[in-house]
Design a protein around this motif. Sequence first.
Motif, PDB file in Angstrom:
ATOM      1  N   CYS B 137       0.821  -1.207   0.000  1.00  0.00           N
ATOM      2  CA  CYS B 137       0.000   0.000   0.000  1.00  0.00           C
ATOM      3  C   CYS B 137       0.856   1.258   0.000  1.00  0.00           C
ATOM      4  O   CYS B 137       0.355   2.352  -0.226  1.00  0.00           O
ATOM      5  N   GLY B 138       2.162   1.106   0.263  1.00  0.00           N
ATOM      6  CA  GLY B 138       3.037   2.279   0.249  1.00  0.00           C
ATOM      7  C   GLY B 138       3.450   2.721   1.639  1.00  0.00           C
ATOM      8  O   GLY B 138       4.389   3.487   1.787  1.00  0.00           O
ATOM      9  N   ASN B 139       2.739   2.234   2.647  1.00  0.00           N
ATOM     10  CA  ASN B 139       3.108   2.529   4.026  1.00  0.00           C
ATOM     11  C   ASN B 139       4.102   1.444   4.463  1.00  0.00           C
ATOM     12  O   ASN B 139       3.747   0.269   4.591  1.00  0.00           O
ATOM     13  N   ASP B 140       5.347   1.860   4.684  1.00  0.00           N
ATOM     14  CA  ASP B 140       6.419   0.881   4.877  1.00  0.00           C
ATOM     15  C   ASP B 140       6.126  -0.127   5.977  1.00  0.00           C
ATOM     16  O   ASP B 140       6.274  -1.338   5.803  1.00  0.00           O
ATOM     17  N   GLU B 141       5.726   0.389   7.119  1.00  0.00           N
ATOM     18  CA  GLU B 141       5.510  -0.479   8.264  1.00  0.00           C
ATOM     19  C   GLU B 141       4.434  -1.512   7.961  1.00  0.00           C
ATOM     20  O   GLU B 141       4.588  -2.705   8.202  1.00  0.00           O
ATOM     21  N   LYS B 142       3.338  -1.036   7.385  1.00  0.00           N
ATOM     22  CA  LYS B 142       2.223  -1.934   7.071  1.00  0.00           C
ATOM     23  C   LYS B 142       2.658  -2.950   6.022  1.00  0.00           C
ATOM     24  O   LYS B 142       2.380  -4.149   6.149  1.00  0.00           O
ATOM     25  N   ASP B 143       3.368  -2.486   5.005  1.00  0.00           N
ATOM     26  CA  ASP B 143       3.798  -3.409   3.952  1.00  0.00           C
ATOM     27  C   ASP B 143       4.683  -4.518   4.504  1.00  0.00           C
ATOM     28  O   ASP B 143       4.636  -5.654   4.034  1.00  0.00           O
ATOM     29  N   ASN B 144       5.466  -4.170   5.503  1.00  0.00           N
ATOM     30  CA  ASN B 144       6.320  -5.193   6.118  1.00  0.00           C
ATOM     31  C   ASN B 144       5.514  -6.299   6.773  1.00  0.00           C
ATOM     32  O   ASN B 144       5.977  -7.425   6.895  1.00  0.00           O
ATOM     33  N   SER B 145       4.297  -5.973   7.191  1.00  0.00           N
ATOM     34  CA  SER B 145       3.478  -7.034   7.783  1.00  0.00           C
ATOM     35  C   SER B 145       2.615  -7.724   6.716  1.00  0.00           C
ATOM     36  O   SER B 145       2.218  -8.870   6.870  1.00  0.00           O
ATOM     37  N   LEU B 161       7.054  -9.474  -6.243  1.00  0.00           N
ATOM     38  CA  LEU B 161       6.605  -8.724  -5.067  1.00  0.00           C
ATOM     39  C   LEU B 161       7.301  -7.368  -4.990  1.00  0.00           C
ATOM     40  O   LEU B 161       8.515  -7.276  -5.183  1.00  0.00           O
ATOM     41  N   GLY B 162       6.544  -6.329  -4.672  1.00  0.00           N
ATOM     42  CA  GLY B 162       7.161  -4.998  -4.595  1.00  0.00           C
ATOM     43  C   GLY B 162       6.511  -4.150  -3.533  1.00  0.00           C
ATOM     44  O   GLY B 162       5.515  -4.560  -2.949  1.00  0.00           O
ATOM     45  N   MET B 163       7.066  -2.990  -3.324  1.00  0.00           N
ATOM     46  CA  MET B 163       8.287  -2.481  -3.901  1.00  0.00           C
ATOM     47  C   MET B 163       9.354  -2.503  -2.806  1.00  0.00           C
ATOM     48  O   MET B 163       9.111  -2.017  -1.710  1.00  0.00           O
ATOM     49  N   ALA B 164      10.536  -2.996  -3.155  1.00  0.00           N
ATOM     50  CA  ALA B 164      11.655  -2.984  -2.220  1.00  0.00           C
ATOM     51  C   ALA B 164      12.396  -1.674  -2.416  1.00  0.00           C
ATOM     52  O   ALA B 164      12.786  -1.342  -3.530  1.00  0.00           O
ATOM     53  N   LYS B 165      12.546  -0.918  -1.338  1.00  0.00           N
ATOM     54  CA  LYS B 165      13.184   0.391  -1.430  1.00  0.00           C
ATOM     55  C   LYS B 165      14.449   0.425  -0.576  1.00  0.00           C
ATOM     56  O   LYS B 165      14.633  -0.409   0.286  1.00  0.00           O
ATOM     57  N   ASN B 166      15.250   1.436  -0.829  1.00  0.00           N
ATOM     58  CA  ASN B 166      16.505   1.561  -0.109  1.00  0.00           C
ATOM     59  C   ASN B 166      16.376   1.456   1.399  1.00  0.00           C
ATOM     60  O   ASN B 166      17.199   0.851   2.062  1.00  0.00           O
ATOM     61  N   ASP B 167      15.326   2.074   1.919  1.00  0.00           N
ATOM     62  CA  ASP B 167      15.207   2.077   3.373  1.00  0.00           C
ATOM     63  C   ASP B 167      14.170   1.064   3.849  1.00  0.00           C
ATOM     64  O   ASP B 167      13.761   1.089   4.995  1.00  0.00           O
ATOM     65  N   ASN B 168      13.732   0.197   2.952  1.00  0.00           N
ATOM     66  CA  ASN B 168      12.740  -0.788   3.358  1.00  0.00           C
ATOM     67  C   ASN B 168      12.715  -1.947   2.366  1.00  0.00           C
ATOM     68  O   ASN B 168      11.910  -1.969   1.458  1.00  0.00           O
ATOM     69  N   TYR B 169      13.611  -2.884   2.542  1.00  0.00           N
ATOM     70  CA  TYR B 169      13.648  -3.987   1.580  1.00  0.00           C
ATOM     71  C   TYR B 169      13.787  -5.355   2.267  1.00  0.00           C
ATOM     72  O   TYR B 169      13.545  -6.380   1.666  1.00  0.00           O
ATOM     73  N   LYS B 170      14.138  -5.337   3.533  1.00  0.00           N
ATOM     74  CA  LYS B 170      14.522  -6.610   4.144  1.00  0.00           C
ATOM     75  C   LYS B 170      13.375  -7.603   4.252  1.00  0.00           C
ATOM     76  O   LYS B 170      13.511  -8.758   3.889  1.00  0.00           O
ATOM     77  N   SER B 171      12.216  -7.142   4.752  1.00  0.00           N
ATOM     78  CA  SER B 171      11.164  -8.121   4.998  1.00  0.00           C
ATOM     79  C   SER B 171      10.590  -8.645   3.685  1.00  0.00           C
ATOM     80  O   SER B 171      10.250  -9.825   3.571  1.00  0.00           O
ATOM     81  N   ILE B 172      10.541  -7.812   2.690  1.00  0.00           N
ATOM     82  CA  ILE B 172       9.994  -8.274   1.408  1.00  0.00           C
ATOM     83  C   ILE B 172      10.946  -9.274   0.760  1.00  0.00           C
ATOM     84  O   ILE B 172      10.529 -10.300   0.191  1.00  0.00           O
ATOM     85  N   VAL B 173      12.244  -9.005   0.873  1.00  0.00           N
ATOM     86  CA  VAL B 173      13.218  -9.932   0.297  1.00  0.00           C
ATOM     87  C   VAL B 173      13.182 -11.265   1.045  1.00  0.00           C
ATOM     88  O   VAL B 173      13.202 -12.339   0.435  1.00  0.00           O
ATOM     89  N   ALA B 174      13.077 -11.173   2.366  1.00  0.00           N
ATOM     90  CA  ALA B 174      13.014 -12.405   3.154  1.00  0.00           C
ATOM     91  C   ALA B 174      11.793 -13.232   2.760  1.00  0.00           C
ATOM     92  O   ALA B 174      11.886 -14.450   2.554  1.00  0.00           O
ATOM     93  N   ALA B 175      10.661 -12.554   2.597  1.00  0.00           N
ATOM     94  CA  ALA B 175       9.430 -13.261   2.230  1.00  0.00           C
ATOM     95  C   ALA B 175       9.584 -13.929   0.867  1.00  0.00           C
ATOM     96  O   ALA B 175       9.151 -15.074   0.658  1.00  0.00           O
ATOM     97  N   ALA B 176      10.206 -13.228  -0.075  1.00  0.00           N
ATOM     98  CA  ALA B 176      10.392 -13.780  -1.411  1.00  0.00           C
ATOM     99  C   ALA B 176      11.322 -14.995  -1.365  1.00  0.00           C
ATOM    100  O   ALA B 176      11.104 -15.995  -2.048  1.00  0.00           O
ATOM    101  N   LEU B 177      12.362 -14.880  -0.542  1.00  0.00           N
ATOM    102  CA  LEU B 177      13.328 -15.976  -0.433  1.00  0.00           C
ATOM    103  C   LEU B 177      12.681 -17.253   0.078  1.00  0.00           C
ATOM    104  O   LEU B 177      12.866 -18.334  -0.472  1.00  0.00           O
ATOM    105  N   VAL B 178      11.878 -17.088   1.132  1.00  0.00           N
ATOM    106  CA  VAL B 178      11.264 -18.255   1.742  1.00  0.00           C
ATOM    107  C   VAL B 178      10.318 -18.959   0.771  1.00  0.00           C
ATOM    108  O   VAL B 178      10.266 -20.176   0.695  1.00  0.00           O
TER     109      VAL B 178
END
Lengths: 448, 319
Positions: B137-145, B161-178
């Motif tokens: 949705c664009g809200n970093d914290e919410k997107d992480n959940s 899955l998107g969008m991974a940004k400079n200051d917010n990419y870890k949880s999305i990458v982890a989810a994709a990896l799993v």
Amino acid sequence: MALTGLDIFKQLPKTNCKDCGMSTCLAFAMALAKGSTELDLCPHVSESAKKFLDIASAPPIRSVIVGVGPNQLTLGGETVLFRHDKTFINQTAIVIKISDTLAPDELDEKIRNINGLSMKRMGQRIGVNAIAITNCSQKPETFKAVVDIVAARAKNLNLILLVENAIALEAVLPGIAAQKPLVGSATANNWQAMVALAKRYAVPLIIKGNGLNDTAALVEKVASEYKELVIDTGMRNTAKVLVALTNIRRLALKKKFRPFGFPTIAFTTAEDPNDEIIQAGVFVAKYASIVILKADEKPYVLPLLTFRMNLYTDPQKPIAVEANLYEIGAVTPESPVYVCTNFSLTYYAVEGEVLNSKIPGYIIAVDTEGTSVLTAWASGRFDAQTITDFVQKSGIAEKVSHRTLVIPGYVAVISGKLQEKSGWNVIVGPQEAVGIPAFAKAYYTKDA
Amino acid sequence: MNLDSIKEKYIGSIHTVTLGATKDQGGTRTNTVTVGGDATLPFLFFEGEQSNKAVVAIEIWDIPPTEWNSVLQDAYADVFSNPVAWAQKAVEFGADLILLRLKGGDPDLGNKTPEQLANVVKDVLAAVGVPLIVIGCGNDEKDNSIMPVIAAVAAGENLLLGMAKNDNYKSIVAAALVHNHKVLTLGTVDINMCKQLNILITELGLAAENILMDPGSCALGYGLEYTYSVMERGRLDALNGNERLAMPVVCNVGHEAWRAKEAIAPEKDFPDWGNQAKRAILWEALTATSLLQAGANIMVMRHPEAIRLFKNNVNELSA
Ligand code: B12
Ligand code: SF4
């Protein structure tokens, strides 16, 4: 091919007299090859050597002028393949084509319409550059009559005369040559007559070949006699034109291939005006100096003109307005004060909407070195301190009786700090400038 | 004259990436989409391979986009409140992929739970056979959940899955990896930042071939030239062997073009600009075809007519 230092050295007197300021002729030759000195600095070169070297040291793509006066066009003169390498220089000319078979009232209507294809966008006027007239009637006298009418009624536009019949061209040129129309096309069949006319009347000429090799051969023949040329490869298939224009640009710049060192022209073929604009966009992106199209309605032409404007902005300097305090409309001491950046895009978006709101206001365009609100904020050029400093410098305090600033919604986070630093009351405005009229009405009509 | 003399010799190429998975591949898609593989600049087929045409992802939302332009409302009004019908309509309009933006997760726009949003993803997957791009949705914290839940319910589907940004990419990458999905990065129209983000993500263990990138897409008239040049520079770098920029490029143009004043302003306010619907549609279409020239592989779009124009252009240039 570009000349090497050695090629140039062979043409010099080899006396090492040092009059050029260099220690030897060879050093001078090397400097010339690099482009770091000018041939004129050697007083002793022979005329024949000069001619040879002038040709060889000419810019890789020649600049050709069409038209006269303030709206005249400079075509070509480009020096790079990609705008990020430096910048593109002479904007692609956008040209609307009409036929000399139009009935008088249709012609009238067309001309009026094309004259109107000049629009204001972001504080700049952008418009089409020329009208191209085709000799579909095949009759010299009809062609002349129509050209004369267009010339008389479309005074701000340049002219392109698309006629392969030298007799028809000869009929119009005496009356119109002073306006320096681009004429053509000279083809394998008619080039002698066309070149003679172009030369006699000193007008630029389109050379139309048939594919790259054929075009190169024809240009080579013509260029030994006349150099005010624009290249048409004769190709009309979008994909092929893209490749051809890319090759022409590459050969001209990277190989200094002389026959392709001229501006180029491309023609759209699509019937649907939407498809036509998309096709024209390909040609603007990929190196055409002129694009000829039929679509002549504002909503079609505006996007194309905007794309051209984008592509030709200098990547080294963002377009900025002077960082300043601006008065929009008949301001009073009660008028609202809006704060934005001095990036042109940003400023004109805000200015347009303040005008739209019909509530006069002040705009403080903070010096952010021409960057947008968030870019400036992210790089520290638009924070509480910089804004406070600029507001104080702007002299706004003496102009208004209130102490309220409106800031862009995107930087809502700075409002507290700004209030503290500046001592002004801060209202967070809408995020997008489009929201300003509604916002202004809500906030400022009751007190006004 | 020999045209071979001006063929550029590139040593690199863009990664070839497939999105979606069919039944055999552990998913439920009826077809997959493969992009990238470009070994030269766009449409210069004479000097290099470009076996995968640029494709269109049509953007849909899980909630009605009440602020969308009237011209878009006209095209989609009957399906706006139903993401399933909307996705089906998008496929009718020629979508090669669907980009589902989970806007309803935004705390200010309904604040749907990750589970509610996961149900929307499942429904859309069930309704259409094309591969999916899912963005938050664009809200970093919410997107992480949200993203870990989406990644889990769609395991096997090979989503982007998107969008991974400079200051917010870890949880999305982890989810994709799993769950074996791919990741879409969002840059700030800065080539070095794009590169850096790609490096950071590969350092987390996601293979470079599983990353696609949006360098930060600007609309015609609103910074397009920045995106254009960043894309050209990135493409040239990749062709010259820089693996860190060899990701297929996704341009989110619908979102940008339809915010442009030229797309929004009615003719009565701007008589100088002519008919609004015509210019709005062309605004999106020309934004898209311009960025196509700079090297786009997936174009995220909205209006059916703009999509038709874009696809026509791709086909015409690839013929
Ligand atoms: C083009 C661009 C650039 C260009 C610069 C263009 C320029 N001259 O400013 C370049 C490539 C140089 C650039 C650099 C950077 N950028 Co930049 N850039 C953009 C981009 C793509 C578009 C910006 C733009 O031109 N917008 C158009 C203008 C008109 O918008 P605007 O100024 O905001 O004005 C609008 C509104 O704010 C409003 N408004 C304006 N003034 C006012 C006043 C009032 C009173 C009101 C009510 C409204 C209002 O009206 C306007 C129209 O609606 C945005 C992303 C995006 N799509 O928005 C990122 C973006 C702004 N950049 C960003 C960043 C981080 C940077 C960098 C710091 C990144 C980096 N590390 O390199 C650098 C800064 C470099 C530097 N030292 O200057 C981020 C900012 C993130 C954030 N939220 O803080 C963004 C949002 C991208 C992102 N999603 O991350 N950028
Ligand atoms: S002035 Fe001419 S002749 Fe004299 S050294 Fe220089 S190049 Fe040689």
